[in-house]
Design a protein around this motif. Structure first.
Motif, PDB file in Angstrom:
ATOM      1  N   LYS A 198       2.577  20.047  10.445  1.00  0.00           N
ATOM      2  CA  LYS A 198       3.935  19.526  10.352  1.00  0.00           C
ATOM      3  C   LYS A 198       4.885  20.651   9.957  1.00  0.00           C
ATOM      4  N   ASP A 199       4.436  21.526   9.064  1.00  0.00           N
ATOM      5  CA  ASP A 199       5.276  22.653   8.647  1.00  0.00           C
ATOM      6  C   ASP A 199       5.637  23.544   9.841  1.00  0.00           C
ATOM      7  N   GLY A 220      -2.617  16.706  15.355  1.00  0.00           N
ATOM      8  CA  GLY A 220      -4.012  17.084  15.551  1.00  0.00           C
ATOM      9  C   GLY A 220      -4.326  17.369  17.015  1.00  0.00           C
ATOM     10  N   HIS A 221      -3.696  16.620  17.916  1.00  0.00           N
ATOM     11  CA  HIS A 221      -3.902  16.821  19.349  1.00  0.00           C
ATOM     12  C   HIS A 221      -3.473  18.231  19.767  1.00  0.00           C
ATOM     13  N   CYS A 269       3.111   7.451  10.179  1.00  0.00           N
ATOM     14  CA  CYS A 269       2.499   8.682   9.658  1.00  0.00           C
ATOM     15  C   CYS A 269       1.167   8.959  10.339  1.00  0.00           C
ATOM     16  N   ASN A 270       0.389   7.916  10.617  1.00  0.00           N
ATOM     17  CA  ASN A 270      -0.890   8.098  11.300  1.00  0.00           C
ATOM     18  C   ASN A 270      -0.665   8.595  12.728  1.00  0.00           C
ATOM     19  N   ALA A 271       0.347   8.035  13.411  1.00  0.00           N
ATOM     20  CA  ALA A 271       0.647   8.487  14.773  1.00  0.00           C
ATOM     21  C   ALA A 271       1.040   9.964  14.774  1.00  0.00           C
ATOM     22  N   GLU A 272       1.821  10.388  13.782  1.00  0.00           N
ATOM     23  CA  GLU A 272       2.231  11.798  13.698  1.00  0.00           C
ATOM     24  C   GLU A 272       1.020  12.688  13.406  1.00  0.00           C
ATOM     25  N   VAL A 298       0.846  -1.194   0.000  1.00  0.00           N
ATOM     26  CA  VAL A 298       0.000   0.000   0.000  1.00  0.00           C
ATOM     27  C   VAL A 298       0.882   1.245   0.000  1.00  0.00           C
ATOM     28  N   GLU A 299       0.457   2.255  -0.763  1.00  0.00           N
ATOM     29  CA  GLU A 299       1.166   3.535  -0.758  1.00  0.00           C
ATOM     30  C   GLU A 299       0.590   4.416   0.343  1.00  0.00           C
ATOM     31  N   CYS A 300       1.467   4.902   1.215  1.00  0.00           N
ATOM     32  CA  CYS A 300       1.048   5.781   2.308  1.00  0.00           C
ATOM     33  C   CYS A 300       0.825   7.189   1.774  1.00  0.00           C
ATOM     34  N   ARG A 301      -0.294   7.805   2.159  1.00  0.00           N
ATOM     35  CA  ARG A 301      -0.572   9.187   1.756  1.00  0.00           C
ATOM     36  C   ARG A 301       0.323  10.197   2.467  1.00  0.00           C
ATOM     37  N   GLY A 302       0.927   9.780   3.570  1.00  0.00           N
ATOM     38  CA  GLY A 302       1.788  10.683   4.323  1.00  0.00           C
ATOM     39  C   GLY A 302       3.192  10.744   3.770  1.00  0.00           C
ATOM     40  N   CYS A 303       3.880   9.617   3.786  1.00  0.00           N
ATOM     41  CA  CYS A 303       5.290   9.587   3.368  1.00  0.00           C
ATOM     42  C   CYS A 303       5.471   9.212   1.913  1.00  0.00           C
TER      43      CYS A 303
END
Length: 143
Positions: free
Chosen positions: A51-52, A45-46, A37-40, A7-12
């Motif tokens: 990220k920027d 979000g918390h 990536c989901n944990a980040e 699967v291709e990750c949408r994050g990395c």
């Protein structure tokens, strides 16, 4: 996109095996983001930051803990520190984010220090951090 268990990750953007993704509910379909990536995304979000912004803040702090100055050489990301008095719920508004700190300073320094009565808060280093944290200085520069 899923191809033969990859699967291709949408994050990395990396292609990883299905085992690198948490399933979504009862359907068992993989999340669109790999576990790191989901944990980040959850962490950002918390604290209601991007990220920027975190990357910019880390550069502003020269890659070091905002309190003790130790460089972030570990694989683990620095903790995002925020003023707990600002937001009563579990999430931060983002405006109360103060800086990036190592886990030692976060858990053993700030938590303990902020619990002290005001008359016992006599450590100049921590008082300087709390009175004008890096994120506040960065935001002033950006405006």
């Amino acid at each position: 996109m899923i191809r033969r268990g990859i699967v291709e990750c949408r994050g990395c953007g990396k292609y990883k095996p299905l085992s690198e993704y948490s399933p979504i509910g009862a359907s068992g379909a993989p999340r669109p983001y790999c576990k790191p990536c989901n944990a980040e995304r959850v962490r950002l979000g918390h604290y209601s930051v991007t990220k920027d912004f975190v990357d910019l803040l880390l550069r502003f702090q020269q890659g070091k803990c905002a309190i003790c100055g130790v460089s972030n050489t570990a694989q683990r990301a620095m903790d995002i520190d925020h003023d707990h008095a600002c937001c009563p719920g579990r999430r931060s508004c983002g405006k109360c984010v103060r800086g990036l700190v190592c886990s030692s300073c976060n858990f053993h320094g700030l938590g303990w220090y902020e619990a002290l009565p005001a008359e016992l808060r006599t450590l100049g280093l921590l008082n300087a951090y709390l009175s004008d944290p890096p994120a506040r200085r960065l935001r002033r520069e950006l405006t």
